[in-house]
Design an enzyme around this catalytic site. Structure first.
Site, PDB file in Angstrom:
ATOM      1  N   HIS A 284      62.363  30.379 135.925  1.00 20.11           N
ATOM      2  CA  HIS A 284      61.534  31.553 136.250  1.00 20.11           C
ATOM      3  C   HIS A 284      60.242  31.489 135.426  1.00 20.11           C
ATOM      4  O   HIS A 284      60.277  31.240 134.218  1.00 20.11           O
ATOM      5  CB  HIS A 284      62.270  32.861 135.911  1.00 20.11           C
ATOM      6  CG  HIS A 284      63.511  33.063 136.720  1.00 20.11           C
ATOM      7  ND1 HIS A 284      63.533  32.988 138.099  1.00 20.11           N
ATOM      8  CD2 HIS A 284      64.785  33.331 136.344  1.00 20.11           C
ATOM      9  CE1 HIS A 284      64.756  33.216 138.533  1.00 20.11           C
ATOM     10  NE2 HIS A 284      65.548  33.417 137.482  1.00 20.11           N
TER      11      HIS A 284
ATOM     12  N   GLU B   7      55.595  37.440  98.815  1.00 26.81           N
ATOM     13  CA  GLU B   7      54.502  36.578  98.301  1.00 26.81           C
ATOM     14  C   GLU B   7      53.131  37.084  98.761  1.00 26.81           C
ATOM     15  O   GLU B   7      52.216  36.297  99.030  1.00 26.81           O
ATOM     16  CB  GLU B   7      54.735  35.117  98.691  1.00 26.81           C
ATOM     17  CG  GLU B   7      55.994  34.604  98.032  1.00 26.81           C
ATOM     18  CD  GLU B   7      55.897  33.245  97.413  1.00 26.81           C
ATOM     19  OE1 GLU B   7      54.783  32.748  97.199  1.00 26.81           O
ATOM     20  OE2 GLU B   7      56.963  32.699  97.097  1.00 26.81           O
TER      21      GLU B   7
HETATM   22  N1  COS Z   1      42.751  32.060  91.605  1.00 34.02           N
HETATM   23  C1  COS Z   1      42.257  32.278  90.373  1.00 34.02           C
HETATM   24  N2  COS Z   1      41.735  33.460  89.993  1.00 34.02           N
HETATM   25  C2  COS Z   1      41.745  34.460  90.905  1.00 34.02           C
HETATM   26  C3  COS Z   1      42.242  34.299  92.199  1.00 34.02           C
HETATM   27  C4  COS Z   1      42.766  33.028  92.543  1.00 34.02           C
HETATM   28  N3  COS Z   1      43.285  32.779  93.762  1.00 34.02           N
HETATM   29  N4  COS Z   1      42.125  35.449  92.874  1.00 34.02           N
HETATM   30  C5  COS Z   1      41.534  36.324  92.031  1.00 34.02           C
HETATM   31  N5  COS Z   1      41.307  35.710  90.837  1.00 34.02           N
HETATM   32  C6  COS Z   1      40.639  36.284  89.674  1.00 34.02           C
HETATM   33  C7  COS Z   1      39.232  36.740  90.057  1.00 34.02           C
HETATM   34  O1  COS Z   1      38.322  35.670  89.941  1.00 34.02           O
HETATM   35  C8  COS Z   1      38.968  37.811  89.041  1.00 34.02           C
HETATM   36  O2  COS Z   1      38.629  37.190  87.815  1.00 34.02           O
HETATM   37  P1  COS Z   1      37.612  37.874  86.743  1.00 34.02           P
HETATM   38  O3  COS Z   1      38.387  38.901  86.023  1.00 34.02           O
HETATM   39  O4  COS Z   1      37.209  36.747  85.880  1.00 34.02           O
HETATM   40  O5  COS Z   1      36.491  38.485  87.537  1.00 34.02           O
HETATM   41  C9  COS Z   1      40.339  38.449  88.879  1.00 34.02           C
HETATM   42  O6  COS Z   1      41.304  37.469  89.267  1.00 34.02           O
HETATM   43  C10 COS Z   1      40.532  39.692  89.690  1.00 34.02           C
HETATM   44  O7  COS Z   1      40.361  39.363  91.046  1.00 34.02           O
HETATM   45  P2  COS Z   1      40.117  40.457  92.145  1.00 34.02           P
HETATM   46  O8  COS Z   1      38.939  41.282  91.773  1.00 34.02           O
HETATM   47  O9  COS Z   1      40.083  39.769  93.460  1.00 34.02           O
HETATM   48  O10 COS Z   1      41.436  41.360  91.999  1.00 34.02           O
HETATM   49  P3  COS Z   1      41.974  42.579  92.848  1.00 34.02           P
HETATM   50  O11 COS Z   1      42.521  43.561  91.912  1.00 34.02           O
HETATM   51  O12 COS Z   1      40.962  42.982  93.848  1.00 34.02           O
HETATM   52  O13 COS Z   1      43.283  41.952  93.601  1.00 34.02           O
HETATM   53  C11 COS Z   1      44.578  40.693  95.142  1.00 34.02           C
HETATM   54  C12 COS Z   1      43.320  40.796  94.269  1.00 34.02           C
HETATM   55  C13 COS Z   1      44.738  41.847  96.101  1.00 34.02           C
HETATM   56  C14 COS Z   1      44.335  39.408  95.935  1.00 34.02           C
HETATM   57  C15 COS Z   1      45.831  40.549  94.246  1.00 34.02           C
HETATM   58  O14 COS Z   1      46.123  41.755  93.572  1.00 34.02           O
HETATM   59  C16 COS Z   1      47.063  40.096  95.007  1.00 34.02           C
HETATM   60  O15 COS Z   1      47.187  38.914  95.344  1.00 34.02           O
HETATM   61  N6  COS Z   1      48.007  41.007  95.257  1.00 34.02           N
HETATM   62  C17 COS Z   1      49.267  40.668  95.902  1.00 34.02           C
HETATM   63  C18 COS Z   1      50.264  40.248  94.889  1.00 34.02           C
HETATM   64  C19 COS Z   1      51.411  39.507  95.501  1.00 34.02           C
HETATM   65  O16 COS Z   1      51.228  38.537  96.232  1.00 34.02           O
HETATM   66  N7  COS Z   1      52.610  39.937  95.190  1.00 34.02           N
HETATM   67  C20 COS Z   1      53.796  39.293  95.651  1.00 34.02           C
HETATM   68  C21 COS Z   1      54.589  38.933  94.459  1.00 34.02           C
HETATM   69  S1  COS Z   1      55.460  37.472  94.588  1.00 34.02           S
HETATM   70  S2  COS Z   1      56.949  37.849  95.775  1.00 34.02           S
END
Ligand code: COS
Length: 382
Positions: free
Chosen positions: A278, A363
């Protein structure tokens, strides 16, 4: 030139994982999901075969695989049972901060025991007050002489009740937001650690998930990773590495759903012919095929990018986000192909939908992946 063929070594790794998944994991998947049961004997066998600690370099006794090879293995394992796979690969997540941020002494001290014998580790970032806003965590780390004292609670921690080691993210000063976050390696034997009881989950039920409380847990300065305030970047760099294998895990769920649906469609007859004849079902199978193949290719591309030494922040978020959305869609369509039988626990596809759902959440929720993708994308236009 891009080449999609696998080397003989990669093929034999994939075959090893496929054989293990189909003979050791699949026969127990339904029972571990239903009970639920944490099949430690299977995890021990995975360790013995080198299918755990995939990211740990061989100098510490690990498998020392690149991300591409890890993804080949993870897809095969997840095809048999996503829940078991989550528990098997949780060590990679928990040990990655030590690989990325540990001194040679810390790497050797913490990583070698994991490869010498079966042990589990847990990555402790998420807290009850919020997971997506990782910079706002509340677990405190107060300096006291040559140690820190940790106080707080983590939640949704994979393998926590069974772990011998925790990588813990805590803040030395919450007013600094992400700039206060600091990473520690904490053995389970430290006084004041209480894992909670297993959460009753919708899917991934062969895996164990719980809270962990830290009450005045003393951690020597020698067990801190990097410096005060460098924990947030370390957590982000860790997730850059570990989100791609979640893309592979989701691809494994999607491929399993597609295979079940296609086989069923060839067998099941309505209106005098197999439902595979189908067009309504053919369109479903065609869409499912596209989704699974695209998920695999994006996952492979992210792994290839990171294996080349690039950061791969955008690529790993794309792979994780797309593959997990695809897995949910494909599992949903597999149930629809099975009709009423698909909704019954007697058939394998409803489990795939429940397992797929978590891949959109853990994650980093897919909303966070889209935030990361947009930020990375726009940087190129600014
Ligand atoms: N690698 C290295 N450094 C990083 C980065 C990366 N991939 N992403 C962000 N940073 C750094 C930034 O450069 C910044 O550095 P400075 O302090 O020197 O400026 C700092 O971290 C903060 O970054 P940002 O301003 O982007 O932070 P936010 O608070 O806006 O948050 C997100 C960023 C939302 C991406 C983050 O909080 C996140 O990943 N949250 C989800 C967490 C997660 O996955 N949890 C699951 C747990 S495991 S089951």
């Amino acid at each position: 030139m891009v080449d999609f063929s696998l080397s003989p070594e990669a093929e034999s790794l994939r075959d090893l994982a496929r054989k293990f998944a189909r003979t050791e994991m699949a026969p127990h998947a339904a029972e571990c999901d239903r009970t639920p049961r944490f099949p430690e004997e299977i995890y021990r066998k995975a360790h013995a075969l080198g299918l755990m600690n995939l990211n740990v370099p061989s100098e510490y006794g690990g498998s020392g695989l690149g991300l591409f090879d890890q993804c080949l293995i993870v897809e095969e394992l997840a095809y048999a049972c996503a829940g078991m796979t989550t528990s098997i690969i949780a060590n990679c997540l928990a040990l990655e901060p030590i690989l990325l941020g540990g001194t040679p002494e810390q790497r050797s001290r913490f990583l070698s025991p994991f490869c010498a014998s079966y042990q589990l580790a847990s990555f402790c970032l998420t807290e009850p007050s919020g997971g997506s806003d990782a910079g706002a965590l509340r677990t405190r780390a107060r300096r006291d002489g040559d140690a820190y004292v940790l106080d707080g609670e983590k939640c949704f921690i994979t393998n926590a009740p069974h772990a011998g080691l925790y990588t813990v993210f805590a803040t030395v000063d919450p007013t600094l937001r992400h700039r206060g976050v600091t990473a520690f390696v904490v053995p389970r034997s430290a006084e004041g650690i209480t894992p909670g009881k297993d959460e009753e989950k919708m899917g991934h039920r062969a895996s164990s998930t719980s809270t962990v409380r830290f009450d005045k847990v003393r951690v020597p300065v020698s067990d801190r990773l990097l410096a005060d305030g460098e924990g947030f970047g370390l957590a982000m760099r860790t997730l850059d590495q570990t989100r791609t294998p979640i893309g592979a895990l989701a691809t494994g769920i999607g491929q399993a759903a597609l295979d079940h649906a296609a086989r069923y469609a060839l067998k099941r007859e309505t209106f005098g012919k197999p439902i595979a004849e189908h067009q309504a079902i053919q369109i479903k199978l065609a869409n499912m095929t596209q989704a699974v193949r695209a998920a695999r290719l994006l996952t492979w591309q992210a792994a290839w990018t990171i294996d080349r030494g690039e950061k791969g922040t955008l690529e790993s978020s794309v792979a994780k986000c797309f593959a997990s959305d695809a897995a949910l869609l494909v599992a949903d369509e597999a149930i629809q192909t099975f009709g009423g039988y698909g909704y019954m626990k007697e058939y394998p596809v409803e489990k795939l939908l429940r397992d797929a759902k978590l891949t959109q959440i853990y994650e980093g929720a897919n909303e966070i992946q889209r935030t990361v993708i947009a930020r990375e994308l726009l940087r190129g236009y600014a």
